[in-house]
Design a protein around this motif. Structure first.
Motif, mmCIF file in Angstrom:
data_model
loop_
_atom_site.group_PDB
_atom_site.id
_atom_site.type_symbol
_atom_site.label_atom_id
_atom_site.label_comp_id
_atom_site.label_asym_id
_atom_site.label_seq_id
_atom_site.Cartn_x
_atom_site.Cartn_y
_atom_site.Cartn_z
ATOM 1 N N ALA A 54 40.039 39.742 41.736
ATOM 2 C CA ALA A 54 40.186 39.283 40.356
ATOM 3 C C ALA A 54 41.088 40.208 39.548
ATOM 4 C CB ALA A 54 38.808 39.195 39.686
ATOM 5 N N TYR A 55 41.753 41.120 40.213
ATOM 6 C CA TYR A 55 42.643 42.098 39.582
ATOM 7 C C TYR A 55 41.886 43.127 38.741
ATOM 8 C CZ TYR A 55 46.659 39.360 41.108
ATOM 9 O OH TYR A 55 47.594 38.694 41.874
ATOM 10 N N THR A 56 40.608 43.231 38.946
ATOM 11 C CA THR A 56 39.859 44.311 38.311
ATOM 12 C C THR A 56 40.263 45.625 38.980
ATOM 13 O OG1 THR A 56 37.987 42.860 37.874
ATOM 14 C CG2 THR A 56 37.571 45.237 37.837
ATOM 15 N N THR A 57 40.506 46.638 38.166
ATOM 16 C CA THR A 57 40.906 47.935 38.708
ATOM 17 C C THR A 57 39.947 49.023 38.240
ATOM 18 O OG1 THR A 57 42.384 48.357 36.834
ATOM 19 C CG2 THR A 57 43.341 47.292 38.776
ATOM 20 N N GLY A 58 39.952 50.117 38.951
ATOM 21 C CA GLY A 58 39.095 51.240 38.581
ATOM 22 C C GLY A 58 39.693 52.547 39.056
ATOM 23 N N TYR A 59 39.410 53.594 38.291
ATOM 24 C CA TYR A 59 39.952 54.916 38.576
ATOM 25 C C TYR A 59 38.916 55.982 38.227
ATOM 26 C CZ TYR A 59 44.159 52.092 37.834
ATOM 27 O OH TYR A 59 45.097 51.094 37.884
#
Length: 123
Positions: A54-59
């Protein structure tokens, strides 16, 4: 046979930028989880970015605001844009894929791995 091939690593001075690429074969980058990990000598492998279907990103906090993960479904390629690099970013960087489950998780839960590309940042 799934293959992930990274490129784009190199040596830069602190404050510089690099863009890593990971080309996937026999695996669609639009699937569940793709991530970048890094491992410095004597340290555990750590996740530095993920992107899901879903194009969710995390860093993690250590790279937030400096690193950006993205993917190109047409080119079947994963990217990691790294800006304002610091000496502590020096490590081998790996792309990894996981077909299902949480994306923000330990390296042991990822199924497919590239061979890695070295990033060296000098201060």
């Amino acid at each position: 046979q799934v293959q992930l091939v990274e490129s784009g690593g190199g040596s830069v001075q602190a404050g510089g930028s690099l863009r890593l690429s990971c080309v996937a074969s026999a695996y669609s980058v639009s699937r569940n989880c793709l991530a970048w990990f890094r491992q410095a000598p004597g340290k555990e492998r750590e996740q530095v970015a993920f992107i899901d279907s879903a194009y969710t990103t995390g860093y993690p906090d250590s790279v937030k605001g400096r690193f950006s993960i993205s993917r190109d479904n047409v080119k079947n390629t994963l990217y990691l844009q790294m800006n304002n690099l610091k000496s502590e970013d020096t490590a081998m960087y790996y792309c990894a894929a996981r077909g299902s489950g949480d994306c923000y998780t330990s390296s042991s839960r990822f199924t497919y791995w590239g061979q890695g590309t070295q990033v060296t940042v000098s201060s």
